[in-house]
Design an enzyme around this catalytic site. Structure first.
Site, short mmCIF file in Angstrom:
data_model
loop_
_atom_site.label_atom_id
_atom_site.label_comp_id
_atom_site.label_asym_id
_atom_site.label_seq_id
_atom_site.Cartn_x
_atom_site.Cartn_y
_atom_site.Cartn_z
N ASP A 117 0.83 -1.21 -0.25
CA ASP A 117 0.01 -0.03 -0.06
C ASP A 117 0.99 1.39 0.20
O ASP A 117 1.92 1.39 0.81
CB ASP A 117 -0.74 0.19 1.42
CG ASP A 117 -1.90 -1.02 1.12
OD1 ASP A 117 -2.13 -1.77 0.13
OD2 ASP A 117 -2.56 -1.43 2.34
N LYS A 121 0.15 10.12 1.61
CA LYS A 121 0.45 11.55 2.55
C LYS A 121 1.63 11.15 3.47
O LYS A 121 1.74 10.27 3.85
CB LYS A 121 -1.01 11.36 3.44
CG LYS A 121 -2.12 11.84 2.81
CD LYS A 121 -3.44 12.04 3.98
CE LYS A 121 -4.56 12.42 2.92
NZ LYS A 121 -5.76 11.94 3.61
N ASP A 153 4.45 -1.02 -9.04
CA ASP A 153 4.24 -0.16 -10.15
C ASP A 153 4.03 1.24 -9.70
O ASP A 153 3.81 2.16 -10.69
CB ASP A 153 3.00 -0.73 -10.97
CG ASP A 153 1.67 -0.26 -10.30
OD1 ASP A 153 1.72 -0.28 -9.00
OD2 ASP A 153 0.65 0.40 -10.91
N TYR A 194 -1.73 -8.27 -8.39
CA TYR A 194 -1.56 -6.88 -8.62
C TYR A 194 -0.59 -6.62 -9.79
O TYR A 194 -0.88 -5.82 -10.73
CB TYR A 194 -1.31 -6.06 -7.47
CG TYR A 194 -2.19 -5.49 -6.53
CD1 TYR A 194 -3.02 -6.43 -5.96
CD2 TYR A 194 -2.64 -4.22 -6.55
CE1 TYR A 194 -4.18 -6.24 -5.31
CE2 TYR A 194 -3.63 -3.76 -5.80
CZ TYR A 194 -4.64 -4.77 -4.89
OH TYR A 194 -5.60 -4.30 -4.57
N GLU A 195 0.47 -7.53 -10.01
CA GLU A 195 1.45 -7.36 -11.14
C GLU A 195 0.56 -7.56 -12.31
O GLU A 195 0.86 -6.78 -13.25
CB GLU A 195 2.70 -8.15 -10.59
CG GLU A 195 3.49 -8.19 -11.87
CD GLU A 195 4.73 -8.96 -11.50
OE1 GLU A 195 4.79 -9.43 -10.05
OE2 GLU A 195 5.87 -8.98 -12.01
#
Ligand code: SAM
Length: 214
Positions: A117, A121, A153, A194-195
């Protein structure tokens, strides 16, 4: 990650033999848990577990521990394991900040971070899994020859991770800004969920391998 709470997921993972209970005192006991002396590798933020399970199939001589903070996500990994059990994989549902409660000093040969993640911020920088605060924790649990592999990424997160290495006293062994076109570093690459999703959109994948300096 978009998260849908799945009622009963906590109970389901609690009942699964491949999930080490959070309250168990597993630090220093991983060889006992796996019933062998093989090296222990861990993925922090394992998500639905595909990467870890593919790796475990390819490397039966290594034990793998997948760490995930959400029961609803871990449930998917656990369901896959129940369909195709692997004796060299365990999961633990926990917040990675507490990782040193679960591994003893020098107990882990390799840490994997995949598409962590980003916490964009600035005030949340300490929560990024590649921050110096996390590198200090990994330094303790890694074996003297151990190292960490990180893929993403997200360029801002990757740049942040690279910048954190020096103040945290880690050295970069290998780095690429386009993993899938880097013949050497892409060898044997196992894609994460995710990749696959982000590289299919044309996003380059960044990767580094780092190790603590003495
Ligand atoms: N690694 C998977 C992949 O590449 O497909 C999942 C990536 S997803 C963006 C990040 C995962 O890490 C989520 O499942 C999230 O719940 C988990 N995660 C994030 N921060 C964590 C933390 N501090 N402790 C444990 N798990 C964490």
């Amino acid at each position: 990650m978009r998260l849908r709470n799945i009622p009963g997921s906590r109970e389901a993972i609690g009942a699964c033999e491949y999930v080490v209970p959070e309250e168990s005192e597993c630090a220093g006991k991983w060889h006992e848990i796996f019933g062998n002396e093989n090296e222990i590798h861990t993925e922090v933020g394992t998500g639905k577990g595909r990467f870890l399970m593919e790796l475990a199939k390819a490397h039966p001589e290594i034990n793998y521990v997948g760490i995930e903070k959400y029961s609803s996500v871990l449930l998917r990994a656990v369901q896959k394991m129940e369909e195709n059990p692997l004796s060299n994989v365990r999961f633990i549902r926990m917040e990675a900040e507490h990782i040193l409660r679960y591994f003893a000093k020098g107990e882990v040969g390799r840490v994997y971070l995949n598409f962590s993640d980003p916490w964009p911020k600035e005030r949340h920088a300490k929560r990024r899994l590649v921050s110096r605060e996390f590198l200090d924790r990994y330094r303790i649990l890694l074996t003297p020859q151990g190292h960490l592999e990180f893929k993403t990424d997200n360029k801002d997160l990757f740049d942040f991770g690279v910048e954190e290495t020096e103040p945290a006293r880690w050295e970069i062994k290998e780095i690429t800004y386009d993993l899938h076109h880097d013949e050497k570093m892409n060898q044997g690459n196992i894609m994460t969920e995710y990749e696959e999703r982000f590289s299919s959109k044309g996003n380059p994948i960044y990767k580094y391998i780092i190790r603590p300096c003495n």
